[in-house]
Design an enzyme around this catalytic site. Sequence first.
Site, PDB file in Angstrom:
ATOM      1  CG  HIS A  22      -0.470   0.456   2.475  1.00  0.00           C
ATOM      2  ND1 HIS A  22      -0.116  -0.401   3.486  1.00  0.00           N
ATOM      3  CD2 HIS A  22      -0.226   1.705   2.956  1.00  0.00           C
ATOM      4  CE1 HIS A  22       0.315   0.297   4.522  1.00  0.00           C
ATOM      5  NE2 HIS A  22       0.262   1.583   4.232  1.00  0.00           N
ATOM      6  CG  ASP A  70      -0.225  -3.731   2.699  1.00  0.00           C
ATOM      7  OD1 ASP A  70       0.402  -3.345   1.690  1.00  0.00           O
ATOM      8  OD2 ASP A  70      -0.533  -2.988   3.652  1.00  0.00           O
ATOM      9  CD  GLN A 164      -2.005   6.162  10.129  1.00  0.00           C
ATOM     10  OE1 GLN A 164      -2.055   6.347  11.331  1.00  0.00           O
ATOM     11  NE2 GLN A 164      -2.612   5.136   9.533  1.00  0.00           N
ATOM     12  N   GLY A 165       3.082   6.144   8.803  1.00  0.00           N
ATOM     13  CA  GLY A 165       4.499   6.394   8.522  1.00  0.00           C
ATOM     14  C   GLY A 165       5.382   5.213   8.892  1.00  0.00           C
ATOM     15  CG  ASP A 166       5.610   3.450  12.533  1.00  0.00           C
ATOM     16  OD1 ASP A 166       6.720   4.000  12.433  1.00  0.00           O
ATOM     17  OD2 ASP A 166       4.847   3.612  13.507  1.00  0.00           O
ATOM     18  CB  SER A 167       2.987   1.666   6.183  1.00  0.00           C
ATOM     19  OG  SER A 167       1.723   1.602   6.745  1.00  0.00           O
TER      20      SER A 167
HETATM   21  N1  ARG Z   1      -1.175   2.332   7.225  1.00  0.00           N
HETATM   22  C1  ARG Z   1      -0.225   2.978   8.066  1.00  0.00           C
HETATM   23  C2  ARG Z   1       0.913   3.559   7.236  1.00  0.00           C
HETATM   24  O1  ARG Z   1       0.722   3.729   6.072  1.00  0.00           O
HETATM   25  C3  ARG Z   1       0.272   2.087   9.152  1.00  0.00           C
HETATM   26  C4  ARG Z   1      -0.723   2.023  10.198  1.00  0.00           C
HETATM   27  C5  ARG Z   1      -0.391   1.103  11.301  1.00  0.00           C
HETATM   28  N2  ARG Z   1      -1.394   1.344  12.256  1.00  0.00           N
HETATM   29  C6  ARG Z   1      -1.466   0.786  13.425  1.00  0.00           C
HETATM   30  N3  ARG Z   1      -2.377   1.172  14.236  1.00  0.00           N
HETATM   31  N4  ARG Z   1      -0.610  -0.109  13.757  1.00  0.00           N
HETATM   32  O2  ARG Z   1       1.926   3.994   7.741  1.00  0.00           O
END
Ligand code: ARG
Length: 549
Positions: A22, A70, A164-167
Amino acid sequence: MSGSHFCGGSLINKEWVVSAAHCFSSTNPNGLTVYLGRQTQQGSNPNEVSRSLDRIVLHPNYDSDTSDNDIAMLRLSSPVQFSNFIRPVCLAASGSVFNNGTDSWVTGWGNIGEGVALPFPETLQEVEVPVVGNRQCNCLNGAGTITENMICAGLLAGGKDSCQGDSGGPMVNKQQTVWVQSGVVSFGFGCARPELPGVYSRVSRYQSWIGSQIQSDPPGFVTFSSPGADGDSSHTCPGLPPPPPPSPDVTTPAPTESPSADAPVCGRAALNTRPAGNGSVVAGSWPWMVSIQWNGVHVCGGSLLNEEILLSSADCFDSSLNISGWTVLVGPQPQKNGPDAFLFSLAVANITLSNATSSSNIAVLQLESSVELSDYVQSLCMDLTDQRAFSVGSTCWVTGWGDRQNNGDLVLTEMETTLVDCENAASTGSICTTDMNIQQGDVGGPLVCKSDQSWFQAGIIMGVPQRSLTRAQNILTFSKPSTFSAFLRETVVDLPSPLTLTTAAPMTSTVQTTDYDDDIDSIADNAPPGSLSLSFLLFMISAFVSLCW
Ligand code: ARG
């Protein structure tokens, strides 16, 4: 991208990084930079090295609606040199087990709270979170949201999570002295909220896909095993299929602990309900059969060895090794013949020929993407150690699109045959049968025999047999796959194993059945979508997957 951080990733060998699908809106690698050995996003990073990308590979079954699969692989423009600051992580091998509560670490430069960016100088962060079992995670996040390709981690009390940003970044677990990556940061509802664990792509589900993208310098796959029973197996909630019945004996290992419980199985042909006889076949009877075509014209047969690799004869590729002209058609459609009779048409990514000098050679074809296994598409088991010893007198089958009617139609036909002694001295590495009408279009296809409920490839059709004018009855000679065992292990890497009934663990007499093919179907059919029916079944019948070699 353009100097800003958008996702994490992990180095898995000297030139590949694993991240999340993603994170990428296209597979165009231009303009992206990967930084390794970086600690802070601002200021100097003395141990840093950077690379541009030459390839982005998204998982072919990534679903942006459900976040299933993903995962992405990034190839660096050139290999990096390892240092004390830059080293590859190990990857959880297929069949790894992470029980509820397994201690895990997640790292990244993402937000430190919902909508709260990491403050200057944006130093890499780490968080320790326990695994939350898939059953419980499904109950918490909403039954059906968590597939078997996902793994969750977080605190029920909330307060610790990725964000967000850890993905794309790794979730890792320490086993003895090595760090094994179990997950890729994927999604979550908010961040660190109570009773909403973060969701990660389950790395152990992608061993064969990851391996298939990498030509040399294989990454380190390590089987991670949690000790003891998994408390998650008894967790339940409305909307989730019921947990498997309690183990009959406390010493019986839970099936999830068997080495490859979630690995695909080979040699199943659920639709193969044959009375003996020759002729055109019921769709799905031979689900590993593939038609190999050159510019849309059938040339040879082949057999699927796993979701993305097939076996054929090297002779088929005499005309051209140029991969762009070849396509592979897989999965016969019910009630159809001719060119529309298949479920999948796939491009070929790679053709590798064996290089035996004393015999004809085989070809291993890597598909451009993997096929989805179903009753119509299955892999065939390989007996590379000759353990099955198919003996003289056994009934076996040859299937192929050879033009036996001589009317040019593409119709899969089957021929029953009997194994006979090869008679001739130069027959080691060969397996022989009574005569059959084998045609050019059959070449590359398999001779198959059934053993312990699973179908095995006993031979490969290497060419059209030479007719002997002096003998009344021809004997047909096929090459045994075991002759090419070293080559096959090296080029195929991930060969699925047959389902076998366990002999090591005690079984309850009530659920032990010999005809378990039928049970697989009925249980799978009754289970709600996305359920854990296969692992449930594996539990029920105490079946496990044994390694052939
Ligand atoms: N989708 C998020 C990203 O793009 C990662 C989210 C992880 N969220 C969580 N609650 N662990 O960085």
